[in-house]
Scaffold this motif. Structure first.
Motif, PDB file in Angstrom:
ATOM      1  N   TYR A   1       0.840  -1.194   0.000  1.00 52.77           N
ATOM      2  CA  TYR A   1       0.000   0.000   0.000  1.00 52.77           C
ATOM      3  C   TYR A   1       0.879   1.250   0.000  1.00 52.77           C
ATOM      4  O   TYR A   1       1.786   1.383   0.832  1.00 52.77           O
ATOM      5  N   LEU A   2       0.588   2.147  -0.930  1.00 50.08           N
ATOM      6  CA  LEU A   2       1.251   3.449  -1.003  1.00 50.08           C
ATOM      7  C   LEU A   2       0.230   4.507  -0.614  1.00 50.08           C
ATOM      8  O   LEU A   2      -0.811   4.637  -1.265  1.00 50.08           O
ATOM      9  N   ILE A   3       0.516   5.246   0.447  1.00 48.27           N
ATOM     10  CA  ILE A   3      -0.429   6.238   0.970  1.00 48.27           C
ATOM     11  C   ILE A   3       0.115   7.637   0.685  1.00 48.27           C
ATOM     12  O   ILE A   3       1.256   7.953   1.064  1.00 48.27           O
ATOM     13  N   TYR A   4      -0.704   8.434   0.035  1.00 45.49           N
ATOM     14  CA  TYR A   4      -0.361   9.836  -0.230  1.00 45.49           C
ATOM     15  C   TYR A   4      -1.244  10.704   0.651  1.00 45.49           C
ATOM     16  O   TYR A   4      -2.473  10.660   0.544  1.00 45.49           O
ATOM     17  N   GLU A   5      -0.621  11.470   1.528  1.00 47.29           N
ATOM     18  CA  GLU A   5      -1.379  12.298   2.457  1.00 47.29           C
ATOM     19  C   GLU A   5      -1.876  13.571   1.771  1.00 47.29           C
ATOM     20  O   GLU A   5      -1.269  14.057   0.811  1.00 47.29           O
ATOM     21  N   ALA A   6      -2.979  14.095   2.275  1.00 47.05           N
ATOM     22  CA  ALA A   6      -3.537  15.318   1.709  1.00 47.05           C
ATOM     23  C   ALA A   6      -2.605  16.491   1.968  1.00 47.05           C
ATOM     24  O   ALA A   6      -1.921  16.558   3.001  1.00 47.05           O
ATOM     25  N   ASP A   7      -2.559  17.411   1.011  1.00 50.92           N
ATOM     26  CA  ASP A   7      -1.840  18.670   1.218  1.00 50.92           C
ATOM     27  C   ASP A   7      -2.680  19.801   0.642  1.00 50.92           C
ATOM     28  O   ASP A   7      -3.857  19.616   0.321  1.00 50.92           O
ATOM     29  N   GLU A   8      -2.093  20.985   0.493  1.00 45.85           N
ATOM     30  CA  GLU A   8      -2.867  22.141   0.042  1.00 45.85           C
ATOM     31  C   GLU A   8      -3.355  21.985  -1.398  1.00 45.85           C
ATOM     32  O   GLU A   8      -4.337  22.616  -1.801  1.00 45.85           O
ATOM     33  N   GLU A   9      -2.665  21.147  -2.180  1.00 45.23           N
ATOM     34  CA  GLU A   9      -3.006  21.035  -3.590  1.00 45.23           C
ATOM     35  C   GLU A   9      -3.789  19.770  -3.925  1.00 45.23           C
ATOM     36  O   GLU A   9      -4.629  19.775  -4.825  1.00 45.23           O
ATOM     37  N   PHE A  10      -3.512  18.677  -3.207  1.00 43.47           N
ATOM     38  CA  PHE A  10      -4.098  17.391  -3.591  1.00 43.47           C
ATOM     39  C   PHE A  10      -4.725  16.695  -2.382  1.00 43.47           C
ATOM     40  O   PHE A  10      -4.216  16.790  -1.262  1.00 43.47           O
ATOM     41  N   PRO A  11      -5.825  15.989  -2.611  1.00 41.16           N
ATOM     42  CA  PRO A  11      -6.421  15.190  -1.535  1.00 41.16           C
ATOM     43  C   PRO A  11      -5.596  13.928  -1.296  1.00 41.16           C
ATOM     44  O   PRO A  11      -4.709  13.580  -2.091  1.00 41.16           O
ATOM     45  N   ALA A  12      -5.889  13.242  -0.215  1.00 40.41           N
ATOM     46  CA  ALA A  12      -5.214  11.980   0.068  1.00 40.41           C
ATOM     47  C   ALA A  12      -5.555  10.962  -1.025  1.00 40.41           C
ATOM     48  O   ALA A  12      -6.586  11.052  -1.694  1.00 40.41           O
ATOM     49  N   ALA A  13      -4.654   9.994  -1.209  1.00 41.20           N
ATOM     50  CA  ALA A  13      -4.875   8.945  -2.204  1.00 41.20           C
ATOM     51  C   ALA A  13      -4.182   7.681  -1.742  1.00 41.20           C
ATOM     52  O   ALA A  13      -3.226   7.716  -0.948  1.00 41.20           O
ATOM     53  N   VAL A  14      -4.673   6.554  -2.237  1.00 36.80           N
ATOM     54  CA  VAL A  14      -4.113   5.248  -1.881  1.00 36.80           C
ATOM     55  C   VAL A  14      -3.935   4.425  -3.152  1.00 36.80           C
ATOM     56  O   VAL A  14      -4.829   4.386  -4.000  1.00 36.80           O
ATOM     57  N   THR A  15      -2.789   3.770  -3.263  1.00 38.42           N
ATOM     58  CA  THR A  15      -2.531   2.810  -4.339  1.00 38.42           C
ATOM     59  C   THR A  15      -2.184   1.473  -3.710  1.00 38.42           C
ATOM     60  O   THR A  15      -1.411   1.417  -2.752  1.00 38.42           O
ATOM     61  N   CYS A  16      -2.757   0.408  -4.227  1.00 39.72           N
ATOM     62  CA  CYS A  16      -2.467  -0.940  -3.740  1.00 39.72           C
ATOM     63  C   CYS A  16      -1.831  -1.754  -4.863  1.00 39.72           C
ATOM     64  O   CYS A  16      -2.386  -1.862  -5.963  1.00 39.72           O
ATOM     65  N   LEU A  17      -0.662  -2.313  -4.590  1.00 38.73           N
ATOM     66  CA  LEU A  17       0.076  -3.142  -5.538  1.00 38.73           C
ATOM     67  C   LEU A  17       0.135  -4.578  -5.038  1.00 38.73           C
ATOM     68  O   LEU A  17       0.011  -4.840  -3.838  1.00 38.73           O
ATOM     69  N   TYR A  18       0.356  -5.498  -5.956  1.00 45.13           N
ATOM     70  CA  TYR A  18       0.442  -6.925  -5.622  1.00 45.13           C
ATOM     71  C   TYR A  18       1.834  -7.464  -5.912  1.00 45.13           C
ATOM     72  O   TYR A  18       2.523  -7.000  -6.843  1.00 45.13           O
ATOM     73  N   SER A  19       2.241  -8.479  -5.146  1.00 42.67           N
ATOM     74  CA  SER A  19       3.458  -9.195  -5.479  1.00 42.67           C
ATOM     75  C   SER A  19       3.337  -9.748  -6.895  1.00 42.67           C
ATOM     76  O   SER A  19       2.246 -10.100  -7.362  1.00 42.67           O
ATOM     77  N   ALA A  20       4.462  -9.848  -7.589  1.00 40.85           N
ATOM     78  CA  ALA A  20       4.457 -10.019  -9.041  1.00 40.85           C
ATOM     79  C   ALA A  20       3.712 -11.251  -9.531  1.00 40.85           C
ATOM     80  O   ALA A  20       3.079 -11.219 -10.584  1.00 40.85           O
ATOM     81  N   ASN A  21       3.765 -12.350  -8.789  1.00 40.80           N
ATOM     82  CA  ASN A  21       3.126 -13.586  -9.255  1.00 40.80           C
ATOM     83  C   ASN A  21       1.872 -13.934  -8.466  1.00 40.80           C
ATOM     84  O   ASN A  21       1.463 -15.094  -8.408  1.00 40.80           O
ATOM     85  N   ALA A  22       1.233 -12.924  -7.868  1.00 45.24           N
ATOM     86  CA  ALA A  22       0.041 -13.180  -7.050  1.00 45.24           C
ATOM     87  C   ALA A  22      -1.049 -13.901  -7.828  1.00 45.24           C
ATOM     88  O   ALA A  22      -1.786 -14.726  -7.270  1.00 45.24           O
TER      89      ALA A  22
END
Length: 202
Positions: free
Chosen positions: A154-175
């Motif tokens: 999980y990659l978490i991007y916190e909110a700041d003055e320009e952009f809202p918070a966001a989340v990206t979820c990645l999987y192990s390569a051979n999931a």
């Protein structure tokens, strides 16, 4: 209580136990106690038995029971590849599930970004996780292991003055070698639900 998932779970278990692989303990991997196979899943102890799929003492009648019974049916004799993480959409045949994945796995965590950061050590501990590989992005990130050979980053991007918070979820390569793609999408959803449960009330 039985649901529409219950007969599907029972069908998967019946197929599994009709012709149990000799090496199932090793390739899940799991511990065996008679006809039961025991391994960690979604932050709890999963028990597969002819009677049902359990997390702790709870018999599952939802998609988690499908996921875990299918995982046993698709047990592959190879290790998880955590040298590379990839987006869900990079796996084949994900288009029908991409919208639901974004909503139920990634966007659902956005309101909880601050609480996740505050309880990051607990999340990593209870979901058998650790630090994310360097260079993947996010203001903070972490890896969890909700099903033995499937790792999520999980990659978490916190909110700041320009952009809202966001989340990206990645999987192990051979999931995708260990589950059908629709069940793999469900792993993301139920892992995110487990994370929300861990931060609830903070």
């Amino acid at each position: 209580m039985d649901t529409n998932y219950t007969p599907l779970i029972q069908q998967n278990l019946a197929v599994l136990y009709e012709n149990l692989p000799d090496n199932l303990v090793r390739i899940l991997p799991a511990k065996q106690d008679g006809d039961r196979f025991i391994f960690p899943a979604f932050g709890k102890i999963c028990t597969l038995s002819p009677e049902g799929v359990f997390l702790g003492k709870e018999m599952l009648h939802d998609a988690r029971g499908i996921i875990l019974s299918l995982y046993a049916l698709h047990a592959a004799d190879e290790p998880a590849d955590v040298t590379v993480f990839k987006a869900f959409k990079e796996f084949e045949n994900t288009m029908p599930y991409a919208g639901a994945f974004a909503t139920h796995t990634e966007q659902v965590l956005v309101p909880h970004a601050g609480a996740i950061k505050a309880r990051l050590t607990t999340i990593k501990t209870l979901l058998n996780g650790g630090n994310a590989p360097a260079g993947l992005g996010g203001d903070f990130s972490f890896v969890v292991n909700p099903v033995p050979k499937i790792f999520l980053c999980y990659l978490i991007y916190e909110a700041d003055e320009e952009f809202p918070a966001a989340v990206t979820c990645l999987y192990s390569a051979n999931a995708a070698n260990f589950l059908p793609i629709d069940a793999l999408a469900d792993v993301g959803e139920y892992t995110s639900r487990a994370i929300i449960d861990l931060v609830a009330g903070l």
